[in-house]
Scaffold this motif. Structure first.
Motif, short mmCIF file in Angstrom:
data_model
loop_
_atom_site.label_atom_id
_atom_site.label_comp_id
_atom_site.label_asym_id
_atom_site.label_seq_id
_atom_site.Cartn_x
_atom_site.Cartn_y
_atom_site.Cartn_z
N TRP A 1 -50.07 -47.33 -92.84
CA TRP A 1 -49.07 -46.66 -92.00
C TRP A 1 -47.69 -46.75 -92.66
N ALA A 2 -47.36 -47.94 -93.17
CA ALA A 2 -46.07 -48.12 -93.85
C ALA A 2 -46.03 -47.31 -95.15
N LEU A 3 -47.14 -47.30 -95.90
CA LEU A 3 -47.16 -46.55 -97.15
C LEU A 3 -47.02 -45.05 -96.91
N LEU A 4 -47.60 -44.56 -95.83
CA LEU A 4 -47.43 -43.14 -95.50
C LEU A 4 -45.95 -42.83 -95.27
N GLY A 5 -45.27 -43.74 -94.56
CA GLY A 5 -43.83 -43.56 -94.37
C GLY A 5 -43.07 -43.61 -95.68
N VAL A 6 -43.45 -44.53 -96.57
CA VAL A 6 -42.79 -44.65 -97.87
C VAL A 6 -42.97 -43.36 -98.68
N ILE A 7 -44.18 -42.81 -98.65
CA ILE A 7 -44.44 -41.58 -99.40
C ILE A 7 -43.62 -40.42 -98.85
N LEU A 8 -43.56 -40.29 -97.52
CA LEU A 8 -42.77 -39.21 -96.93
C LEU A 8 -41.28 -39.37 -97.24
N ILE A 9 -40.80 -40.61 -97.20
CA ILE A 9 -39.41 -40.87 -97.55
C ILE A 9 -39.18 -40.58 -99.02
N GLY A 10 -40.14 -40.97 -99.87
CA GLY A 10 -40.02 -40.68 -101.29
C GLY A 10 -39.94 -39.20 -101.56
N GLY B 1 -33.68 -28.19 -112.55
CA GLY B 1 -34.75 -27.59 -113.35
C GLY B 1 -35.66 -28.58 -114.06
N PRO B 2 -35.11 -29.63 -114.69
CA PRO B 2 -35.99 -30.55 -115.43
C PRO B 2 -36.79 -31.51 -114.56
N VAL B 3 -36.45 -31.63 -113.27
CA VAL B 3 -37.08 -32.69 -112.46
C VAL B 3 -37.83 -32.19 -111.23
N TRP B 4 -37.68 -30.93 -110.87
CA TRP B 4 -38.23 -30.48 -109.59
C TRP B 4 -39.76 -30.58 -109.56
N GLU B 5 -40.42 -30.33 -110.68
CA GLU B 5 -41.89 -30.38 -110.68
C GLU B 5 -42.38 -31.80 -110.42
N GLY B 6 -41.76 -32.76 -111.07
CA GLY B 6 -42.14 -34.16 -110.83
C GLY B 6 -41.85 -34.58 -109.41
N ASN B 7 -40.72 -34.10 -108.86
CA ASN B 7 -40.38 -34.46 -107.48
C ASN B 7 -41.40 -33.93 -106.48
N GLN B 8 -41.93 -32.75 -106.74
CA GLN B 8 -42.84 -32.12 -105.80
C GLN B 8 -44.19 -32.82 -105.76
N VAL B 9 -44.47 -33.64 -106.77
CA VAL B 9 -45.72 -34.40 -106.77
C VAL B 9 -45.81 -35.30 -105.54
N TRP B 10 -44.66 -35.75 -105.02
CA TRP B 10 -44.67 -36.61 -103.83
C TRP B 10 -45.30 -35.89 -102.64
#
Length: 381
Positions: A17-26, A59-68
Protein backbone atom coordinates in the motif's frame (compact mmCIF):
# COMPACT_ATOMS: atom_id res chain seq x y z
CA UNK A 1 10.40 -21.51 8.24
CA UNK A 2 9.42 -20.80 4.61
CA UNK A 3 11.30 -17.73 3.38
CA UNK A 4 8.24 -15.66 2.49
CA UNK A 5 6.87 -16.11 6.01
CA UNK A 6 9.70 -13.93 7.34
CA UNK A 7 7.36 -11.00 6.67
CA UNK A 8 3.75 -11.55 7.70
CA UNK A 9 0.91 -11.11 5.20
CA UNK A 10 -0.52 -8.03 6.89
CA UNK A 11 2.86 -6.27 6.91
CA UNK A 12 3.38 -7.09 3.23
CA UNK A 13 -0.03 -5.61 2.45
CA UNK A 14 0.91 -2.43 4.29
CA UNK A 15 4.27 -2.28 2.52
CA UNK A 16 2.64 -2.57 -0.89
CA UNK A 17 0.00 0.00 0.00
CA UNK A 18 2.85 2.38 0.89
CA UNK A 19 4.83 1.41 -2.23
CA UNK A 20 1.81 2.14 -4.42
CA UNK A 21 1.71 5.61 -2.89
CA UNK A 22 5.46 6.04 -3.45
CA UNK A 23 5.10 5.06 -7.11
CA UNK A 24 2.21 7.47 -7.67
CA UNK A 25 4.14 10.26 -5.96
CA UNK A 26 7.21 9.37 -8.01
CA UNK A 27 5.15 9.69 -11.18
CA UNK A 28 3.78 13.06 -10.09
CA UNK A 29 7.23 14.36 -9.15
CA UNK A 30 8.92 13.35 -12.41
CA UNK A 31 6.37 13.22 -15.21
CA UNK A 32 4.41 15.87 -13.32
CA UNK A 33 6.76 18.68 -14.28
CA UNK A 34 6.60 17.45 -17.90
CA UNK A 35 2.81 17.79 -17.81
CA UNK A 36 3.10 21.19 -16.15
CA UNK A 37 5.60 22.44 -18.72
CA UNK A 38 3.35 21.28 -21.57
CA UNK A 39 0.37 23.03 -20.01
CA UNK A 40 2.31 26.28 -19.58
CA UNK A 41 4.11 26.35 -22.93
CA UNK A 42 1.59 28.49 -24.87
CA UNK A 43 1.79 31.11 -22.12
CA UNK A 44 5.45 31.26 -21.10
CA UNK A 45 6.91 31.06 -24.64
CA UNK A 46 6.06 33.85 -27.09
CA UNK A 47 8.05 32.88 -30.20
CA UNK A 48 9.36 29.79 -31.92
CA UNK A 49 12.80 29.86 -30.32
CA UNK A 50 11.35 30.24 -26.83
CA UNK A 51 9.00 27.31 -27.47
CA UNK A 52 11.94 25.17 -28.58
CA UNK A 53 13.83 26.09 -25.43
CA UNK A 54 10.83 25.10 -23.29
CA UNK A 55 10.46 21.78 -25.12
CA UNK A 56 14.15 21.00 -24.75
CA UNK A 57 14.02 21.43 -20.97
CA UNK A 58 11.98 18.22 -20.81
CA UNK A 59 12.92 16.60 -24.13
CA UNK A 60 15.82 14.49 -22.80
CA UNK A 61 13.97 13.17 -19.72
CA UNK A 62 10.26 12.86 -20.45
CA UNK A 63 10.45 9.26 -21.69
CA UNK A 64 12.22 8.08 -18.56
CA UNK A 65 9.77 10.00 -16.39
CA UNK A 66 6.77 8.35 -18.03
CA UNK A 67 8.09 4.92 -17.03
CA UNK A 68 6.71 5.65 -13.54
CA UNK A 69 3.18 5.55 -15.01
CA UNK A 70 3.85 2.14 -16.54
CA UNK A 71 5.33 1.00 -13.23
CA UNK A 72 2.20 2.15 -11.41
CA UNK A 73 -0.04 0.20 -13.78
CA UNK A 74 2.13 -2.90 -13.44
CA UNK A 75 2.24 -2.65 -9.65
CA UNK A 76 -1.55 -2.32 -9.43
CA UNK A 77 -2.01 -5.29 -11.79
CA UNK A 78 0.36 -7.55 -9.84
CA UNK A 79 -0.18 -6.45 -6.24
CA UNK A 80 -3.84 -5.36 -6.27
CA UNK A 81 -5.68 -7.35 -9.02
CA UNK A 82 -9.25 -6.38 -8.01
CA UNK A 83 -8.24 -2.71 -7.96
CA UNK A 84 -6.81 -3.09 -11.47
CA UNK A 85 -9.98 -4.83 -12.68
CA UNK A 86 -12.34 -2.19 -11.29
CA UNK A 87 -10.34 0.94 -12.13
CA UNK A 88 -9.25 -0.03 -15.63
CA UNK A 89 -12.77 -1.15 -16.58
CA UNK A 90 -14.80 1.52 -14.82
CA UNK A 91 -12.46 4.35 -15.86
CA UNK A 92 -11.97 2.93 -19.36
CA UNK A 93 -12.94 6.04 -21.33
CA UNK A 94 -11.07 8.28 -18.92
CA UNK A 95 -7.97 6.10 -19.32
CA UNK A 96 -8.39 6.21 -23.09
CA UNK A 97 -8.52 10.02 -23.00
CA UNK A 98 -5.33 10.07 -20.89
CA UNK A 99 -3.53 7.67 -23.22
CA UNK A 100 -4.63 9.64 -26.28
CA UNK A 101 -3.30 12.85 -24.73
CA UNK A 102 -0.06 11.18 -23.65
CA UNK A 103 0.44 9.79 -27.17
CA UNK A 104 0.24 13.34 -28.51
CA UNK A 105 3.34 14.27 -26.49
CA UNK A 106 5.96 12.07 -28.16
CA UNK A 107 4.47 12.76 -31.57
CA UNK A 108 4.53 16.48 -30.84
CA UNK A 109 8.12 16.36 -29.58
CA UNK A 110 9.33 14.44 -32.64
CA UNK A 111 7.37 16.17 -35.40
CA UNK A 112 7.04 19.78 -34.30
CA UNK A 113 10.35 21.02 -35.70
CA UNK A 114 10.35 18.85 -38.81
CA UNK A 115 8.83 21.64 -40.91
CA UNK A 116 9.52 25.37 -40.73
CA UNK A 117 5.88 26.24 -41.10
CA UNK A 118 4.07 28.44 -38.57
CA UNK A 119 0.73 26.62 -38.75
CA UNK A 120 2.42 23.21 -38.53
CA UNK A 121 4.37 24.15 -35.42
CA UNK A 122 1.43 25.95 -33.83
CA UNK A 123 -0.74 22.86 -34.23
CA UNK A 124 1.86 20.68 -32.50
CA UNK A 125 2.31 23.29 -29.77
CA UNK A 126 -1.37 22.98 -28.90
CA UNK A 127 -1.09 19.20 -29.11
CA UNK A 128 1.64 19.40 -26.47
CA UNK A 129 -0.64 21.62 -24.38
CA UNK A 130 -3.41 19.00 -24.60
CA UNK A 131 -0.87 16.30 -23.77
CA UNK A 132 -0.04 18.15 -20.56
CA UNK A 133 -3.39 19.58 -19.48
CA UNK A 134 -5.73 16.65 -20.12
CA UNK A 135 -3.82 13.98 -18.13
CA UNK A 136 -3.22 16.42 -15.27
CA UNK A 137 -6.94 17.19 -15.13
CA UNK A 138 -8.24 13.62 -15.49
CA UNK A 139 -5.84 12.16 -12.93
CA UNK A 140 -7.25 14.63 -10.42
CA UNK A 141 -10.83 13.91 -11.50
CA UNK A 142 -10.18 10.22 -10.88
CA UNK A 143 -8.95 10.95 -7.35
CA UNK A 144 -12.06 13.07 -6.72
CA UNK A 145 -14.28 10.14 -7.69
CA UNK A 146 -12.29 7.72 -5.54
CA UNK A 147 -12.85 9.96 -2.51
CA UNK A 148 -16.60 10.04 -3.18
CA UNK A 149 -16.89 6.34 -4.00
CA UNK A 150 -17.15 4.66 -7.38
CA UNK A 151 -20.36 2.94 -8.63
CA UNK A 152 -19.25 -0.69 -8.83
CA UNK A 153 -20.22 -3.95 -7.17
CA UNK A 154 -19.17 -7.59 -7.06
CA UNK A 155 -21.55 -10.49 -7.51
CA UNK A 156 -21.16 -13.63 -5.32
CA UNK A 157 -18.69 -15.03 -7.88
CA UNK A 158 -16.57 -11.87 -7.56
CA UNK A 159 -17.40 -10.67 -11.06
CA UNK A 160 -17.21 -6.91 -11.12
CA UNK A 161 -19.98 -4.69 -12.50
CA UNK A 162 -19.42 -0.98 -13.08
CA UNK A 163 -22.66 1.01 -13.23
CA UNK A 164 -21.35 4.50 -13.85
CA UNK A 165 -20.78 6.56 -17.00
CA UNK A 166 -17.88 8.64 -18.25
CA UNK A 167 -19.79 11.89 -17.83
CA UNK A 168 -20.86 10.80 -14.37
CA UNK A 169 -17.17 11.04 -13.44
CA UNK A 170 -17.24 14.74 -14.31
CA UNK A 171 -19.15 15.82 -11.21
CA UNK A 172 -18.38 19.16 -9.50
CA UNK A 173 -16.22 17.77 -6.69
CA UNK A 174 -14.20 15.61 -9.06
CA UNK A 175 -13.61 18.58 -11.36
CA UNK A 176 -12.45 20.58 -8.33
CA UNK A 177 -9.93 17.84 -7.54
CA UNK A 178 -8.89 17.91 -11.20
CA UNK A 179 -8.19 21.63 -10.91
CA UNK A 180 -6.10 20.99 -7.78
CA UNK A 181 -4.07 18.52 -9.84
CA UNK A 182 -3.64 21.00 -12.70
CA UNK A 183 -2.51 23.90 -10.52
CA UNK A 184 -0.23 21.60 -8.49
CA UNK A 185 1.52 20.32 -11.62
CA UNK A 186 1.65 23.75 -13.27
CA UNK A 187 3.45 24.97 -10.14
CA UNK A 188 5.85 22.04 -10.45
CA UNK A 189 6.41 22.75 -14.14
CA UNK A 190 7.03 26.42 -13.39
CA UNK A 191 9.70 25.62 -10.82
CA UNK A 192 11.36 23.33 -13.37
CA UNK A 193 11.35 26.06 -16.04
CA UNK A 194 12.67 28.61 -13.56
CA UNK A 195 15.52 26.22 -12.83
CA UNK A 196 16.28 25.21 -16.42
CA UNK A 197 15.86 28.52 -18.28
CA UNK A 198 16.66 32.19 -17.82
CA UNK A 199 15.54 35.52 -19.21
CA UNK A 200 11.92 36.11 -20.21
CA UNK A 201 10.90 32.45 -20.09
CA UNK A 202 12.10 32.02 -16.53
CA UNK A 203 10.46 35.26 -15.43
CA UNK A 204 7.11 34.34 -16.94
CA UNK A 205 7.37 30.88 -15.38
CA UNK A 206 8.00 32.46 -11.98
CA UNK A 207 4.97 34.72 -12.35
CA UNK A 208 2.59 32.00 -13.53
CA UNK A 209 4.00 29.48 -11.08
CA UNK A 210 3.50 31.75 -8.08
CA UNK A 211 -0.14 32.28 -9.06
CA UNK A 212 -0.61 28.54 -9.62
CA UNK A 213 0.90 27.77 -6.21
CA UNK A 214 -1.49 30.16 -4.46
CA UNK A 215 -4.42 28.67 -6.42
CA UNK A 216 -3.26 25.23 -5.30
CA UNK A 217 -3.51 26.33 -1.67
CA UNK A 218 -7.01 27.77 -2.15
CA UNK A 219 -8.37 24.84 -4.17
CA UNK A 220 -6.78 22.23 -1.89
CA UNK A 221 -8.34 23.91 1.14
CA UNK A 222 -11.73 24.06 -0.61
CA UNK A 223 -11.51 20.39 -1.58
CA UNK A 224 -10.70 19.51 2.04
CA UNK A 225 -13.61 21.58 3.33
CA UNK A 226 -16.05 19.96 0.88
CA UNK A 227 -14.72 16.53 1.90
CA UNK A 228 -16.46 16.89 5.29
CA UNK A 229 -19.63 14.85 4.50
CA UNK A 230 -17.80 12.04 2.68
CA UNK A 231 -16.36 8.77 3.88
CA UNK A 232 -16.78 5.04 4.44
CA UNK A 233 -16.31 2.79 7.45
CA UNK A 234 -15.79 -0.96 7.93
CA UNK A 235 -18.53 -2.22 10.27
CA UNK A 236 -17.36 -5.83 10.64
CA UNK A 237 -14.24 -7.23 12.24
CA UNK A 238 -11.08 -6.21 10.39
CA UNK A 239 -9.01 -9.20 9.27
CA UNK A 240 -5.52 -8.00 8.22
CA UNK A 241 -4.49 -11.62 7.58
CA UNK A 242 -7.73 -12.62 5.89
CA UNK A 243 -8.27 -13.81 2.31
CA UNK A 244 -8.56 -11.37 -0.58
CA UNK A 245 -12.32 -11.34 -0.89
CA UNK A 246 -14.00 -7.92 -0.50
CA UNK A 247 -17.39 -9.53 0.16
CA UNK A 248 -16.28 -11.12 3.44
CA UNK A 249 -16.57 -7.78 5.25
CA UNK A 250 -19.38 -5.31 5.78
CA UNK A 251 -19.00 -1.58 5.29
CA UNK A 252 -21.12 1.53 5.07
CA UNK A 253 -20.98 5.10 3.88
CA UNK A 254 -20.66 7.42 6.86
CA UNK A 255 -20.87 11.19 7.04
CA UNK A 256 -17.47 12.65 7.90
CA UNK A 257 -15.60 9.33 8.01
CA UNK A 258 -12.61 10.60 6.01
CA UNK A 259 -12.09 13.60 8.26
CA UNK A 260 -12.62 11.53 11.40
CA UNK A 261 -9.40 9.71 10.45
CA UNK A 262 -7.56 12.80 11.69
CA UNK A 263 -9.05 12.34 15.16
CA UNK A 264 -8.13 8.66 15.22
CA UNK A 265 -4.60 9.15 13.80
CA UNK A 266 -3.58 12.78 14.46
CA UNK A 267 -0.13 12.23 12.96
CA UNK A 268 -1.64 12.12 9.45
CA UNK A 269 -2.12 15.90 9.64
CA UNK A 270 1.43 15.94 8.29
CA UNK A 271 -0.01 15.21 4.83
CA UNK A 272 -2.16 18.34 4.32
CA UNK A 273 0.37 20.42 6.29
CA UNK A 274 3.12 19.54 3.81
CA UNK A 275 0.72 20.22 0.95
CA UNK A 276 0.05 23.76 2.15
CA UNK A 277 3.58 24.56 3.35
CA UNK A 278 5.19 23.26 0.17
CA UNK A 279 2.89 25.26 -2.12
CA UNK A 280 3.36 28.44 -0.08
CA UNK A 281 7.12 27.93 -0.07
CA UNK A 282 7.13 27.43 -3.85
CA UNK A 283 5.15 30.65 -4.37
CA UNK A 284 7.54 32.68 -2.21
CA UNK A 285 10.74 31.15 -3.60
CA UNK A 286 9.63 31.55 -7.21
CA UNK A 287 9.32 35.30 -6.62
CA UNK A 288 12.64 35.49 -4.76
CA UNK A 289 14.50 33.38 -7.37
CA UNK A 290 15.23 30.47 -5.07
CA UNK A 291 15.14 28.05 -7.99
CA UNK A 292 16.31 24.77 -6.48
CA UNK A 293 14.47 25.42 -3.21
CA UNK A 294 11.27 26.26 -5.12
CA UNK A 295 11.46 22.91 -6.95
CA UNK A 296 11.97 21.11 -3.64
CA UNK A 297 9.01 22.93 -2.08
CA UNK A 298 6.83 22.08 -5.06
CA UNK A 299 7.88 18.44 -4.68
CA UNK A 300 7.02 18.63 -0.97
CA UNK A 301 3.57 19.97 -1.83
CA UNK A 302 2.93 17.13 -4.27
CA UNK A 303 4.04 14.60 -1.66
CA UNK A 304 1.70 16.13 0.93
CA UNK A 305 -1.34 16.44 -1.33
CA UNK A 306 -1.16 12.89 -2.70
CA UNK A 307 -0.37 11.34 0.67
CA UNK A 308 -3.34 13.21 2.17
CA UNK A 309 -5.68 11.17 -0.01
CA UNK A 310 -4.22 7.80 0.94
CA UNK A 311 -3.88 8.58 4.63
CA UNK A 312 -7.41 9.96 4.88
CA UNK A 313 -8.97 6.89 3.25
CA UNK A 314 -6.93 4.15 4.93
CA UNK A 315 -7.64 1.24 4.93
CA UNK A 316 -9.93 1.86 1.94
CA UNK A 317 -8.33 1.89 -1.49
CA UNK A 318 -11.43 2.14 -3.69
CA UNK A 319 -14.83 2.48 -1.96
CA UNK A 320 -18.05 1.53 -3.73
CA UNK A 321 -20.83 4.11 -3.71
CA UNK A 322 -23.62 1.64 -4.65
CA UNK A 323 -22.53 -1.33 -2.53
CA UNK A 324 -20.13 -0.35 0.28
CA UNK A 325 -19.60 -4.05 1.11
CA UNK A 326 -17.81 -4.38 -2.26
CA UNK A 327 -15.36 -1.63 -1.37
CA UNK A 328 -11.70 -2.52 -1.82
CA UNK A 329 -9.43 -2.19 1.20
CA UNK A 330 -5.80 -2.88 2.02
CA UNK A 331 -6.82 -6.08 3.83
CA UNK A 332 -9.01 -7.78 1.20
CA UNK A 333 -7.72 -6.74 -2.22
CA UNK A 334 -4.11 -7.86 -2.53
CA UNK A 335 -2.38 -10.74 -4.30
CA UNK A 336 -1.20 -13.75 -2.34
CA UNK A 337 1.41 -13.68 0.42
CA UNK A 338 3.99 -15.34 -1.85
CA UNK A 339 3.33 -12.97 -4.76
CA UNK A 340 3.74 -9.87 -2.61
CA UNK A 341 6.94 -11.24 -1.10
CA UNK A 342 8.53 -12.06 -4.48
CA UNK A 343 7.57 -8.64 -5.81
CA UNK A 344 9.08 -7.00 -2.74
CA UNK A 345 12.39 -8.85 -3.23
CA UNK A 346 12.51 -7.77 -6.87
CA UNK A 347 11.68 -4.19 -5.89
CA UNK A 348 14.37 -4.06 -3.21
CA UNK A 349 16.94 -5.20 -5.79
CA UNK A 350 15.98 -3.14 -8.81
CA UNK A 351 14.35 0.06 -7.50
CA UNK A 352 17.65 1.41 -6.04
CA UNK A 353 19.32 0.72 -9.40
CA UNK A 354 16.60 2.64 -11.23
CA UNK A 355 16.82 5.54 -8.79
CA UNK A 356 20.62 5.63 -9.05
CA UNK A 357 20.52 5.66 -12.85
CA UNK A 358 17.80 8.33 -12.89
CA UNK A 359 19.83 10.50 -10.51
CA UNK A 360 22.88 10.09 -12.75
CA UNK A 361 20.90 11.16 -15.82
CA UNK A 362 19.67 14.31 -14.12
CA UNK A 363 23.19 15.02 -12.90
CA UNK A 364 24.57 14.76 -16.44
CA UNK A 365 21.79 16.97 -17.84
CA UNK A 366 22.06 19.56 -15.06
CA UNK A 367 22.25 23.14 -16.27
CA UNK A 368 20.16 25.66 -18.13
CA UNK A 369 18.83 25.38 -21.66
CA UNK A 370 19.35 28.48 -23.79
CA UNK A 371 19.34 29.58 -27.42
CA UNK A 372 22.97 28.58 -27.94
CA UNK A 373 22.02 24.95 -27.33
CA UNK A 374 19.23 25.00 -29.92
CA UNK A 375 21.26 24.45 -33.09
CA UNK A 376 19.31 23.56 -36.25
CA UNK A 377 22.03 21.06 -37.13
CA UNK A 378 21.99 19.08 -33.88
CA UNK A 379 19.54 16.68 -32.23
CA UNK A 380 17.54 19.20 -30.20
CA UNK A 381 13.78 19.41 -30.69
Amino acid sequence: MILHELISYDILRLIWWALLGVILIGFALTDGFDLGVGTMMPFVARNDMERRIVINTVGPVWEGNQVWLILAGGAIFAAWPPLYAVSFSGFYLAMFAILFALILRPVGFKYRSKLEDTRWRSAWDWALFIGGFVPALIFGVAIGNVLQGVPFRFDPDLRVYYEGTFFGLLNPYAILCGLVSVTMLVTHGATWLALKTDGNIAQRARNYGAVAALLTIVLFALAGWLLEPMGYRITSTVEPLGPSNPLLKTAMAEHGAWLSSYDIRPWIWIGPALGFIGALGAAILLKTRGEVSALLCSSLSIFGIISTVGLSMFPFILPSSIDPHSSLTVWDTSSSHMTLFIMLVVTVIFLPIILAYTSYVYHVLWGKVDQKMIDPGDHSY
